[in-house]
Motif scaffolding. Structure first.
Motif: not given
Length: 318
Positions: A230-238
């Motif tokens: 969740a942290v990866y998707l929210t803070n990097i991917v998006v």
């Protein structure tokens, strides 16, 4: 509403074209009805003796079977009713949430497909016309081609029936012996299955104290991985996807609240790297690998690549 519907139907069906179409349709249905009634009459006359034989033969055994399985089916239905009550409640709740979404999707599809289908009508009509013209000579030759084939089948049918009868008669004793042998095998296997069931049940009962903490550990690991993802998707991917979208649109302003800058993405990567280290320690793996990956992603997003590194020059040219 019914008055409006009836009035619309009257207006549509009252035209000369509609009356002619209905007349042709009724003629077709009348001809089809005569053919279907004749076929059904012949089929019923042929099937009645067979049905009479089946009923007279199976009436007694079926009555006994229904009398035997009736109480068992009643018990089963009662149990299913109690077991399905929570399932039906859950499904009803899910469907209540999904119905508005499905209605919106159907509306969008209808609005999008209506012009497409309208434009495809002439194309399909032309295709049907071309196929009909192309297939007409082929279909015209089919009767001449099928006649010798059907004659050959008519000649071979009595021979094949005789061969099949002889084969079945020759195999009947062997099949009877095989059926009896399988019956004995099943009788012998039944106690083995019961013993295996008791053994497996005992093993599972013995393993429950071990399986319970393992299942709990798996749940904890899944929760940890879900948090990291969740942290990866929210803070990097998006944010990275928003930056790429801005670049493709020609926006090199450096980001905004909706389209963050590479610096904010770099900060998100560092946060994920800080989380990945403890997660790696909990999973039994060193956290250094995650931090190295985080630093490499920061190097890519921070502007060292040629795409993001050129945004300042392109911005000045604009």
């Amino acid at each position: 509403m019914l008055h409006d519907v009836s009035q619309t139907l009257a207006e549509v069906t009252g035209t000369t074209e509609a009356q002619a179409a209905f007349q042709g349709l009724f003629d077709i249905l009348a001809a089809a009805g005569r053919v279907i009634s004749g076929v059904l009459g012949a089929a019923l006359r042929a099937a009645l003796p067979l049905i009479s034989t089946l009923v007279s033969t199976l009436a007694g055994p079926l009555q006994q079977a229904f009398a035997t399985i009736g109480p068992a089916l009643e018990t089963l239905v009662s149990a299913l009713g109690g077991a399905l009550a929570p399932v039906v409640s859950a499904v009803a709740g899910v469907l209540a949430d999904l119905v508005p979404i499905a209605a919106e999707i159907v509306t969008m599809l209808a609005d999008a497909l209506a012009p497409v289908l309208s434009s495809l009508g002439p194309v399909i009509a032309r295709l049907v016309t071309v196929l009909g013209t192309a297939l007409r000579p082929v279909l015209a030759q089919l009767p001449a081609l099928l006649a010798p084939f059907l004659a050959l089948i008519a000649q071979l049918a009595p021979i094949l029936v005789q061969l099949a009868t002889q084969i079945i008669s020759a195999l009947a004793p062997a099949l009877t012996q095989i059926g009896a042998a399988f019956g004995q095998v099943l009788v012998a296997v039944a106690p083995l299955l019961a013993a295996l069931g008791q053994l497996i049940g005992g093993v599972l009962v013995s393993l429950m104290p071990i399986l319970t903490p393992i299942i709990a550990l798996v749940g904890q690991l899944a929760s940890i991985l879900a948090n990291v993802l969740a942290v990866y998707l929210t803070n990097i991917v998006v944010p990275a996807l928003k930056i790429v979208t801005s670049l493709l649109r020609g926006d090199f302003s450096g980001g905004s609240a909706e389209n963050p800058s590479p610096d904010s993405v770099r900060a998100g990567v560092l946060r994920v790297g800080g989380v990945a280290g403890p997660v790696g320690d909990q999973l039994g793996a060193p956290g250094g690998a995650q931090l190295v990956v985080g630093r490499r992603m920061v190097g890519v997003v921070s502007g060292r690549g040629r795409v993001l590194g050129s945004r300042g020059r392109l911005g000045r040219r604009r």
